[in-house]
Design a protein around this motif. Structure first.
Motif, PDB file in Angstrom:
ATOM      1  N   CYS A  15      -5.109 -36.065   1.746  1.00 39.13           N
ATOM      2  CA  CYS A  15      -4.750 -36.905   0.595  1.00 39.13           C
ATOM      3  C   CYS A  15      -5.910 -37.118  -0.392  1.00 39.13           C
ATOM      4  CB  CYS A  15      -4.233 -38.251   1.072  1.00 39.13           C
ATOM      5  SG  CYS A  15      -5.501 -39.283   1.867  1.00 39.13           S
ATOM      6  N   ASP A  16      -7.101 -36.539  -0.103  1.00 45.16           N
ATOM      7  CA  ASP A  16      -8.290 -36.661  -0.965  1.00 45.16           C
ATOM      8  C   ASP A  16      -8.833 -38.074  -1.037  1.00 45.16           C
ATOM      9  OD1 ASP A  16      -8.499 -33.960  -1.543  1.00 45.16           O
ATOM     10  OD2 ASP A  16      -7.112 -34.119  -3.249  1.00 45.16           O
ATOM     11  N   LYS A  17      -8.427 -38.944  -0.137  1.00 45.61           N
ATOM     12  CA  LYS A  17      -8.996 -40.290  -0.114  1.00 45.61           C
ATOM     13  C   LYS A  17     -10.468 -40.196   0.225  1.00 45.61           C
ATOM     14  CE  LYS A  17      -8.825 -44.685   2.382  1.00 45.61           C
ATOM     15  NZ  LYS A  17      -8.160 -45.472   3.441  1.00 45.61           N
ATOM     16  N   LYS A  18     -11.302 -40.950  -0.528  1.00 42.51           N
ATOM     17  CA  LYS A  18     -12.745 -40.945  -0.275  1.00 42.51           C
ATOM     18  C   LYS A  18     -13.006 -41.582   1.088  1.00 42.51           C
ATOM     19  CE  LYS A  18     -13.519 -39.251  -4.391  1.00 42.51           C
ATOM     20  NZ  LYS A  18     -12.096 -39.092  -4.733  1.00 42.51           N
ATOM     21  N   LEU A  19     -13.873 -40.898   1.850  1.00 43.69           N
ATOM     22  CA  LEU A  19     -14.091 -41.315   3.231  1.00 43.69           C
ATOM     23  C   LEU A  19     -15.428 -42.008   3.459  1.00 43.69           C
ATOM     24  CD1 LEU A  19     -12.658 -38.204   5.125  1.00 43.69           C
ATOM     25  CD2 LEU A  19     -11.539 -40.393   4.648  1.00 43.69           C
ATOM     26  N   VAL A  20     -16.205 -42.192   2.409  1.00 42.17           N
ATOM     27  CA  VAL A  20     -17.483 -42.875   2.582  1.00 42.17           C
ATOM     28  C   VAL A  20     -17.208 -44.318   3.020  1.00 42.17           C
ATOM     29  CG1 VAL A  20     -19.565 -43.694   1.410  1.00 42.17           C
ATOM     30  CG2 VAL A  20     -18.642 -41.431   0.901  1.00 42.17           C
ATOM     31  N   ALA A  21     -17.867 -44.736   4.094  1.00 44.06           N
ATOM     32  CA  ALA A  21     -17.712 -46.071   4.675  1.00 44.06           C
ATOM     33  C   ALA A  21     -16.317 -46.294   5.266  1.00 44.06           C
ATOM     34  CB  ALA A  21     -18.035 -47.165   3.650  1.00 44.06           C
ATOM     35  N   CYS A  22     -15.586 -45.200   5.506  1.00 39.52           N
ATOM     36  CA  CYS A  22     -14.243 -45.303   6.122  1.00 39.52           C
ATOM     37  C   CYS A  22     -14.222 -44.512   7.433  1.00 39.52           C
ATOM     38  CB  CYS A  22     -13.174 -44.745   5.164  1.00 39.52           C
ATOM     39  SG  CYS A  22     -12.957 -45.706   3.667  1.00 39.52           S
ATOM     40  N   ARG A  23     -13.345 -44.927   8.297  1.00 36.93           N
ATOM     41  CA  ARG A  23     -13.140 -44.171   9.546  1.00 36.93           C
ATOM     42  C   ARG A  23     -12.356 -42.908   9.241  1.00 36.93           C
ATOM     43  NH1 ARG A  23      -9.978 -47.574  13.529  1.00 36.93           N
ATOM     44  NH2 ARG A  23     -10.484 -45.842  14.950  1.00 36.93           N
ATOM     45  N   TYR A  24     -12.706 -41.840   9.898  1.00 39.63           N
ATOM     46  CA  TYR A  24     -11.959 -40.598   9.751  1.00 39.63           C
ATOM     47  C   TYR A  24     -12.051 -39.818  11.068  1.00 39.63           C
ATOM     48  CZ  TYR A  24     -16.556 -38.449   8.944  1.00 39.63           C
ATOM     49  OH  TYR A  24     -17.838 -38.030   9.079  1.00 39.63           O
ATOM     50  N   ILE A  25     -11.216 -38.787  11.159  1.00 35.28           N
ATOM     51  CA  ILE A  25     -11.140 -37.977  12.382  1.00 35.28           C
ATOM     52  C   ILE A  25     -11.194 -36.512  11.997  1.00 35.28           C
ATOM     53  CG2 ILE A  25      -9.685 -37.324  14.367  1.00 35.28           C
ATOM     54  CD1 ILE A  25      -8.493 -40.099  14.272  1.00 35.28           C
ATOM     55  N   LEU A  26     -11.977 -35.758  12.725  1.00 35.29           N
ATOM     56  CA  LEU A  26     -12.060 -34.318  12.486  1.00 35.29           C
ATOM     57  C   LEU A  26     -10.941 -33.609  13.228  1.00 35.29           C
ATOM     58  CD1 LEU A  26     -15.893 -33.623  12.782  1.00 35.29           C
ATOM     59  CD2 LEU A  26     -14.513 -33.654  10.710  1.00 35.29           C
ATOM     60  N   CYS A  33      -8.265 -38.950   7.000  1.00 34.75           N
ATOM     61  CA  CYS A  33      -8.217 -40.408   7.126  1.00 34.75           C
ATOM     62  C   CYS A  33      -7.252 -40.762   8.258  1.00 34.75           C
ATOM     63  CB  CYS A  33      -7.803 -41.067   5.802  1.00 34.75           C
ATOM     64  SG  CYS A  33      -6.105 -40.686   5.287  1.00 34.75           S
ATOM     65  N   ILE A  34      -7.360 -41.979   8.712  1.00 35.87           N
ATOM     66  CA  ILE A  34      -6.561 -42.387   9.861  1.00 35.87           C
ATOM     67  C   ILE A  34      -5.064 -42.285   9.590  1.00 35.87           C
ATOM     68  CG2 ILE A  34      -6.039 -44.274  11.448  1.00 35.87           C
ATOM     69  CD1 ILE A  34      -8.787 -42.954  11.831  1.00 35.87           C
ATOM     70  N   PRO A  35      -4.543 -42.785   8.462  1.00 35.40           N
ATOM     71  CA  PRO A  35      -3.083 -42.656   8.226  1.00 35.40           C
ATOM     72  C   PRO A  35      -2.621 -41.202   8.180  1.00 35.40           C
ATOM     73  CG  PRO A  35      -4.030 -44.321   6.774  1.00 35.40           C
ATOM     74  CD  PRO A  35      -5.193 -43.632   7.412  1.00 35.40           C
ATOM     75  N   CYS A  36      -3.385 -40.324   7.528  1.00 34.78           N
ATOM     76  CA  CYS A  36      -2.971 -38.917   7.462  1.00 34.78           C
ATOM     77  C   CYS A  36      -3.028 -38.255   8.844  1.00 34.78           C
ATOM     78  CB  CYS A  36      -3.862 -38.153   6.477  1.00 34.78           C
ATOM     79  SG  CYS A  36      -3.519 -38.530   4.735  1.00 34.78           S
ATOM     80  N   TYR A  37      -4.041 -38.580   9.620  1.00 36.34           N
ATOM     81  CA  TYR A  37      -4.123 -38.000  10.976  1.00 36.34           C
ATOM     82  C   TYR A  37      -2.902 -38.414  11.808  1.00 36.34           C
ATOM     83  CZ  TYR A  37      -5.679 -37.006  15.684  1.00 36.34           C
ATOM     84  OH  TYR A  37      -5.740 -36.528  16.964  1.00 36.34           O
ATOM     85  N   GLN A  38      -2.559 -39.705  11.730  1.00 36.60           N
ATOM     86  CA  GLN A  38      -1.414 -40.180  12.509  1.00 36.60           C
ATOM     87  C   GLN A  38      -0.115 -39.520  12.041  1.00 36.60           C
ATOM     88  OE1 GLN A  38      -2.798 -44.630  13.971  1.00 36.60           O
ATOM     89  NE2 GLN A  38      -1.186 -44.434  12.482  1.00 36.60           N
ATOM     90  N   GLU A  39       0.009 -39.337  10.731  1.00 39.75           N
ATOM     91  CA  GLU A  39       1.224 -38.755  10.195  1.00 39.75           C
ATOM     92  C   GLU A  39       1.362 -37.290  10.574  1.00 39.75           C
ATOM     93  OE1 GLU A  39       3.282 -37.820   5.838  1.00 39.75           O
ATOM     94  OE2 GLU A  39       1.559 -39.165   5.969  1.00 39.75           O
ATOM     95  N   GLN A  40       0.247 -36.552  10.557  1.00 40.54           N
ATOM     96  CA  GLN A  40       0.338 -35.114  10.752  1.00 40.54           C
ATOM     97  C   GLN A  40       0.105 -34.649  12.194  1.00 40.54           C
ATOM     98  OE1 GLN A  40      -1.497 -32.514   7.977  1.00 40.54           O
ATOM     99  NE2 GLN A  40      -1.052 -33.800   6.182  1.00 40.54           N
ATOM    100  N   PHE A  41      -0.679 -35.392  12.970  1.00 42.41           N
ATOM    101  CA  PHE A  41      -1.079 -34.858  14.275  1.00 42.41           C
ATOM    102  C   PHE A  41      -0.765 -35.765  15.462  1.00 42.41           C
ATOM    103  CE2 PHE A  41      -4.179 -33.237  11.107  1.00 42.41           C
ATOM    104  CZ  PHE A  41      -3.806 -31.898  11.137  1.00 42.41           C
ATOM    105  N   ALA A  42      -0.634 -37.048  15.251  1.00 35.55           N
ATOM    106  CA  ALA A  42      -0.432 -37.941  16.394  1.00 35.55           C
ATOM    107  C   ALA A  42       0.957 -37.727  17.016  1.00 35.55           C
ATOM    108  CB  ALA A  42      -0.588 -39.398  15.970  1.00 35.55           C
TER     109      ALA A  42
END
Length: 291
Positions: A15-26, A33-42
């Protein structure tokens, strides 16, 4: 990620959300970002149908997934984390509920057979099957002594089983002479069982199983001993007249002859069925008697 970014360029791969100072997952070397990871992979939880996000443990079994707190027995709702369980009809059950609802039951105590579930410390019960029925090891017992049969030999008795010692003590045929159990090779005489080696002549102790014999006062005797001890003697050959083999004999005034021995003492013609004369104990045909 061993790479350098401007802070405006470190963004979610989806989603191109800026990840500086945010949690993210490789994921596959790309940041999400956390919402996109949950939507696509969880994975979605089988119980609550919600995504199993990165903050929760994902418990899986055969391509099915659960939150740790949703992984429960369908029947009693007990947590199955680190516990033995079994699937049935698209649901999962703890070992006790599974056995109570679905396991086969013992024909002795009517309790279920506890199965081997997915846990290294849980052992299954031994099952004994016989004539279409099944028992726990401790329920498959001798009908007499009530002791478990386990790996011992047994003998069927109607619809029950009897261990060998109890069968020999209470049901097996016993020899009329030595009272020992007759396992094989027995002989029946006057409705009484005997060991082959125990069924002997009363006089000479010769085995009678394959010999001609007769009885005297309810006691068996071989042909030879019976002839020597009890049989009438032929007046011509002095041998016993036993009747074995269908031997015919002639009797006259307390005297006896084998049929083959009943002949004229002079001409030796057979006197069987003919008239005869007696001369001082000798048998004579009419012709020899007149001469």
């Amino acid at each position: 990620m061993e790479q350098n970014y401007h802070k405006d360029h470190l963004a979610c791969h989806n989603c191109d959300k800026k990840l500086v100072a945010c949690r993210y997952i490789l994921k596959e070397e790309n940041p999400y970002c956390i919402p996109c990871y949950q939507e696509q992979f969880a994975h979605n939880c089988e119980e609550c149908k919600k995504p199993i996000g990165p903050d929760y443990k994902d418990l899986s079994y055969k391509d099915r997934h659960w939150h740790e707190f949703c992984f429960k027995c369908f029947e009693c709702q007990k947590s199955l984390v680190d516990q033995p369980f079994a699937p049935k009809n698209e649901n999962i059950f703890c070992s006790d509920c599974h056995d109570d609802k679905f396991a086969a039951r013992c024909d002795g105590c009517e309790k279920p057979f506890r199965g081997v579930f997915r846990h290294p410390d849980v052992a299954g019960m031994k099952k004994f099957e016989y004539r279409g029925k099944q028992w726990h090891e401790e329920c498959f017992c001798c009908m007499v002594c009530k002791e478990p049969i386990r790996n011992k030999s047994f003998i069927p008795r109607d619809q029950d089983v009897v261990c060998v010692p109890c069968y020999e003590d209470q049901f097996a045929q016993k020899c009329s002479k030595c009272s020992g159990v007759i396992n094989k090779g027995g002989v029946a005489y006057k409705n009484q069982p005997w060991h082959k080696e125990c069924f002997t002549c009363t006089n000479c102790s010769k085995e009678l199983a394959k010999e001609k014999f007769t009885s005297r006062d309810e006691k068996p005797f071989c042909a030879s001993c019976y002839g020597d001890l009890f049989a009438k003697k032929c007046c011509r050959c002095s041998n016993a007249i036993t009747g074995f083999g269908g031997t015919k004999f002639i009797s006259f005034e307390d005297r006896n002859w084998h049929s083959d021995c009943f002949v004229c003492s002079k001409c030796e013609a057979s006197m069987v069925g003919r008239g005869f004369l007696m001369n001082e104990g000798s048998v004579l045909c009419p012709d020899c008697g007149r001469s």
